[in-house]
Design an enzyme around this catalytic site. Sequence first.
Site, PDB file in Angstrom:
ATOM      1  N   HIS A  96       0.811  -1.225   0.000  1.00 24.70           N
ATOM      2  CA  HIS A  96       0.000   0.000   0.000  1.00 24.70           C
ATOM      3  C   HIS A  96       0.841   1.271   0.000  1.00 24.70           C
ATOM      4  O   HIS A  96       0.296   2.370  -0.123  1.00 24.70           O
ATOM      5  CB  HIS A  96      -1.002  -0.008   1.166  1.00 24.70           C
ATOM      6  CG  HIS A  96      -0.445   0.401   2.486  1.00 24.70           C
ATOM      7  ND1 HIS A  96      -0.151  -0.484   3.488  1.00 24.70           N
ATOM      8  CD2 HIS A  96      -0.121   1.620   2.974  1.00 24.70           C
ATOM      9  CE1 HIS A  96       0.312   0.180   4.535  1.00 24.70           C
ATOM     10  NE2 HIS A  96       0.350   1.451   4.243  1.00 24.70           N
ATOM     11  N   ASP A 144      -0.511  -7.429   1.684  1.00 30.86           N
ATOM     12  CA  ASP A 144       0.078  -6.084   1.673  1.00 30.86           C
ATOM     13  C   ASP A 144       1.606  -6.190   1.785  1.00 30.86           C
ATOM     14  O   ASP A 144       2.191  -5.946   2.838  1.00 30.86           O
ATOM     15  CB  ASP A 144      -0.503  -5.272   2.843  1.00 30.86           C
ATOM     16  CG  ASP A 144      -0.183  -3.801   2.739  1.00 30.86           C
ATOM     17  OD1 ASP A 144       0.392  -3.384   1.720  1.00 30.86           O
ATOM     18  OD2 ASP A 144      -0.511  -3.063   3.701  1.00 30.86           O
ATOM     19  N   GLY A 239       3.135   6.320   8.731  1.00 33.25           N
ATOM     20  CA  GLY A 239       4.554   6.581   8.465  1.00 33.25           C
ATOM     21  C   GLY A 239       5.414   5.381   8.823  1.00 33.25           C
ATOM     22  O   GLY A 239       6.546   5.274   8.393  1.00 33.25           O
ATOM     23  N   SER A 241       4.325   2.345   8.118  1.00 38.67           N
ATOM     24  CA  SER A 241       3.956   1.357   7.104  1.00 38.67           C
ATOM     25  C   SER A 241       5.159   0.815   6.367  1.00 38.67           C
ATOM     26  O   SER A 241       6.068   1.563   5.994  1.00 38.67           O
ATOM     27  CB  SER A 241       3.036   1.994   6.066  1.00 38.67           C
ATOM     28  OG  SER A 241       1.716   1.995   6.507  1.00 38.67           O
ATOM     29  N   GLY A 242       5.122  -0.476   6.110  1.00 40.33           N
ATOM     30  CA  GLY A 242       6.191  -1.104   5.345  1.00 40.33           C
ATOM     31  C   GLY A 242       7.373  -1.502   6.197  1.00 40.33           C
ATOM     32  O   GLY A 242       8.206  -2.283   5.785  1.00 40.33           O
TER      33      GLY A 242
END
Length: 370
Positions: A96, A144, A239, A241-242
């Site tokens: 995402h 994701d 922020g 994320s990932g």
Amino acid sequence: MGGQRTLSVLLLLMMGVVTTALPATTGDITTIVDMTSTVGPSSATVCGTPPLNNKIVGGENAPAGSWPWQASLQMSDGHVCGGSLINKVWVMSAAHCFASSDPNGWNISLGRQTLEGINSNEVSRTVAEIIIHPDYNNFTKDNDIALLKLSSPVDFTNYILPVCLAASDSVFNNGTDSWVTGWGNINEGVPIPSPQDLQEVEVSVVGNRQCDCLNGAGSITDNMLCAGDLAGGKDSCQGDSGGPMVIQQNSVWVQSGVVSWGHGCARPNLPGVYTRVSSYQTWIDSHIKTDKPGFVQFISSGVDADSDYICSDGPTTTVDPYPYPYPYPYPYPYPYPYPYPYESIFDHGHSLFSSVYLLSTLFILMFLTI
Ligand SMILES: *[C@@H]1O[C@H](CO)[C@@H](O)[C@H](O)[C@H]1NC(C)=O
Ligand SMILES: *[C@@H]1O[C@H](CO)[C@@H](O)[C@H](O)[C@H]1NC(C)=O
Ligand SMILES: *[C@@H]1O[C@H](CO)[C@@H](O)[C@H](O)[C@H]1NC(C)=O
């Protein structure tokens, strides 16, 4: 709805700020790996063992180098998402984070401690290729996960090392102690203060069955893994994320999750949701042909408390979509905030009071009519 945890500098790692103080080394960096070799050790042999991480469970501050796989994915010189280095040339992140698989404009920063100022151990690379999982679902956030190939390999240092990945047969029982790192917000809508040190937070795995009850029935797929503190106050946030969620097993750090989504950040009884890395060993393996990442089977001992968990208030739990403080203040604020947070009697949990209120009103009305 669940908010994905992308965008610039959002997120919620509420633990201590990672200190920037370095051990008093001058010039030379002592390493456990031979960094002069052009070939160097394989990623699978050095993954997950940072020489500068002496984290003790329950500890708070971690010096630079504690999380040497942490990447900052940047666009136009701004931090967008986190990521993790999994070998010399591949970084793993969340699907995402990317509007498309066009690698142009991305800049991956490794060995970094603060988002602001000079980072002497930092190395950056542009991106040659972005592989978004073909079954990524932008609505449910299932699958994701994404892989980024750096424009050229990085050399491993004490500050730049790959993490090991959870192998497909890994098991994470409810309560498994984990760490999440990132530069995301430290609270809903609150960016980390200057100079934006890498944050770390300790969270516990919340089993999928309980997490599904809490986040909304049907929201948690087998490809997701939840973690948080049910009391609230500890979570990843926008922020982050990932970025990686990692677990230590026999002194090796293994990545169990990729920061994916959550309802707000660090709210009580709303654990954060992570992509379950162990679901993707075959997929990752199919794209990375050389210098394979290290896959490690994570074992949980004992019986998983989640295995026979049943939603305490029935299977139709839904989540109040409004960002209203929980538990609701009593007495209720007047005038009521808008949008009206105490929805309908069919909404569960949060609206218990309003159901009671409605029912008693009905009783009074019945009484009056008799
Ligand atoms: C990538 O980021 C680093 C660190 O912020 C910066 O020094 C470098 O100039 C950037 N490179 C590109 C191509 O934007
Ligand atoms: C994915 O969903 C988000 C909202 O959750 C939206 O902002 C975004 O544009 C969507 N992306 C794509 C590629 O459809
Ligand atoms: C799962 O673990 C958390 C602590 O991390 C605990 O609060 C919760 O009650 C546990 N769930 C079950 C079903 O035991």
